[in-house]
Design a protein around this motif. Structure first.
Motif, PDB file in Angstrom:
ATOM      1  N   UNK A 107       0.822  -1.215   0.000  1.00 33.97           N
ATOM      2  CA  UNK A 107       0.000   0.000   0.000  1.00 33.97           C
ATOM      3  C   UNK A 107       0.852   1.260   0.000  1.00 33.97           C
ATOM      4  N   UNK A 108       2.134   1.135   0.331  1.00 30.64           N
ATOM      5  CA  UNK A 108       3.034   2.293   0.268  1.00 30.64           C
ATOM      6  C   UNK A 108       3.439   2.636  -1.163  1.00 30.64           C
ATOM      7  N   UNK A 112      -4.345   2.258  -5.628  1.00 33.26           N
ATOM      8  CA  UNK A 112      -5.666   1.634  -5.708  1.00 33.26           C
ATOM      9  C   UNK A 112      -5.543   0.280  -6.373  1.00 33.26           C
ATOM     10  N   UNK A 113      -6.465  -0.615  -6.017  1.00 28.01           N
ATOM     11  CA  UNK A 113      -6.480  -1.961  -6.596  1.00 28.01           C
ATOM     12  C   UNK A 113      -7.896  -2.300  -7.037  1.00 28.01           C
ATOM     13  N   UNK A 127      -4.021  -9.661   7.962  1.00 28.75           N
ATOM     14  CA  UNK A 127      -3.152  -8.583   7.483  1.00 28.75           C
ATOM     15  C   UNK A 127      -3.900  -7.262   7.439  1.00 28.75           C
ATOM     16  N   UNK A 128      -3.157  -6.165   7.599  1.00 28.54           N
ATOM     17  CA  UNK A 128      -3.725  -4.821   7.534  1.00 28.54           C
ATOM     18  C   UNK A 128      -2.816  -3.960   6.664  1.00 28.54           C
ATOM     19  N   UNK A 129      -3.361  -3.262   5.663  1.00 27.45           N
ATOM     20  CA  UNK A 129      -2.516  -2.388   4.841  1.00 27.45           C
ATOM     21  C   UNK A 129      -1.836  -1.314   5.696  1.00 27.45           C
ATOM     22  N   UNK A 130      -0.616  -0.985   5.308  1.00 28.76           N
ATOM     23  CA  UNK A 130       0.125   0.062   6.030  1.00 28.76           C
ATOM     24  C   UNK A 130      -0.553   1.415   5.882  1.00 28.76           C
ATOM     25  N   UNK A 131      -1.103   1.686   4.693  1.00 28.54           N
ATOM     26  CA  UNK A 131      -1.758   2.957   4.396  1.00 28.54           C
ATOM     27  C   UNK A 131      -3.160   2.685   3.867  1.00 28.54           C
ATOM     28  N   UNK A 132      -4.078   3.646   3.998  1.00 30.54           N
ATOM     29  CA  UNK A 132      -5.388   3.493   3.349  1.00 30.54           C
ATOM     30  C   UNK A 132      -5.201   3.297   1.845  1.00 30.54           C
ATOM     31  N   UNK A 133      -6.028   2.456   1.251  1.00 31.31           N
ATOM     32  CA  UNK A 133      -5.894   2.163  -0.179  1.00 31.31           C
ATOM     33  C   UNK A 133      -7.272   1.985  -0.799  1.00 31.31           C
TER      34      UNK A 133
END
Length: 262
Positions: A107-108, A112-113, A127-133
């Motif tokens: 996510x760094x 967007x995906x 798991x948790x993304x490091x940044x909002x995505x």
């Protein structure tokens, strides 16, 4: 000027050329060219991607596909004029699961995906993304391989649950709402059903008011299968379900990407 980059990740047993020529029926290239996007369709090692499912890969360190994609992004930024704030990933099936893993692990680097026919796997749920995505999920409600409502991935001629399990589509959406701290109530568009003979319709629900202007979108393909909307019926409907012609997923996904940057 720096250009946006879209990584399009093929399904298991396929290649980038197969994804482009058959599954998406060339629609990704047409959309990328019309929107000024650099499009890469990489080939996975042994025609597959290590999306984190231990049932398939265990602890096989030969398949560091997160590292490969990360290095590929770096190379494109350094040598091909890619805008580091506008890097995106999409994919179908195993490529969709890989796209979901990239949302968690890169996510760094990725703004967007858009995973297609994929949810969060049991292996990835902690798991948790490091940044909002930002994320757009495009799933067929009648997918015979990856169950829309969660459970065992069902691949013909393989033992039950040997390909792992997935959360439901709604549980996956709710996790990203939580990751991105979305505050606004959902907004659902009128159902799209302009092609009456294809046996499908499309319902789009968006969640906004999220951190760093991210967005969570669900494209539910009612009657759709393990397919790329607007693409080809690459296997029989008995095996993969129906292809929806209600939308052009390639156009929709790229438009979604280009509305978000890091």
């Amino acid at each position: 000027s720096p250009a946006p980059l879209v990584l399009a990740i093929h399904g298991g047993g396929g290649k980038g050329t197969n994804f482009e020529d058959v599954v998406s029926a060339g629609t990704l290239t047409v959309a990328a060219e019309s929107k000024g996007v650099i499009l890469i369709m990489p080939d996975g090692k042994d025609k597959r991607w290590n999306d984190g499912r231990p049932e398939i890969f265990g602890n096989d360190t030969m398949y560091d596909d997160v590292g490969f994609i990360s290095a590929l992004i770096d190379d494109m930024i350094q040598n091909y004029g890619v805008d580091p704030n506008r890097v995106y990933a999409t994919g179908i099936s195993n490529g969709g699961f890989m796209t979901m893993r990239l949302a968690m692990d890169l996510s760094n680097k990725i703004a967007a995906v858009a995973p297609v026919t994929a949810q969060i796997t049991e292996a990835m749920q902690s798991k948790v993304p490091e940044l909002p995505i930002s994320i757009m999920i495009v799933n067929g409600e009648d997918d015979p391989l990856v169950p829309y409502n969660g459970g065992c991935i069902d691949v013909p001629l393989t033992p039950e649950c040997s390909r792992g399990e997935v959360l439901s589509t709604q549980e996956t959406i709710e996790k990203f709402i939580d990751y991105n701290q979305c505050e606004n109530p959902s907004e659902t568009e009128p159902i799209i059903d302009n092609v009456p003979n294809d046996g499908t319709s499309v319902e789009i629900t968006a969640y906004t008011g999220c951190e760093e202007d991210t967005e969570v979108v669900l494209v539910k393909v009612i009657g759709g299968g393990h397919t790329w909307p607007g693409g080809e019926q690459y296997l029989s409907t008995n095996v993969i379900g129906a292809v929806s012609k209600e939308i052009n997923a390639s156009e929709m996904i790229l438009d979604f990407f280009l509305s978000h940057s890091r």
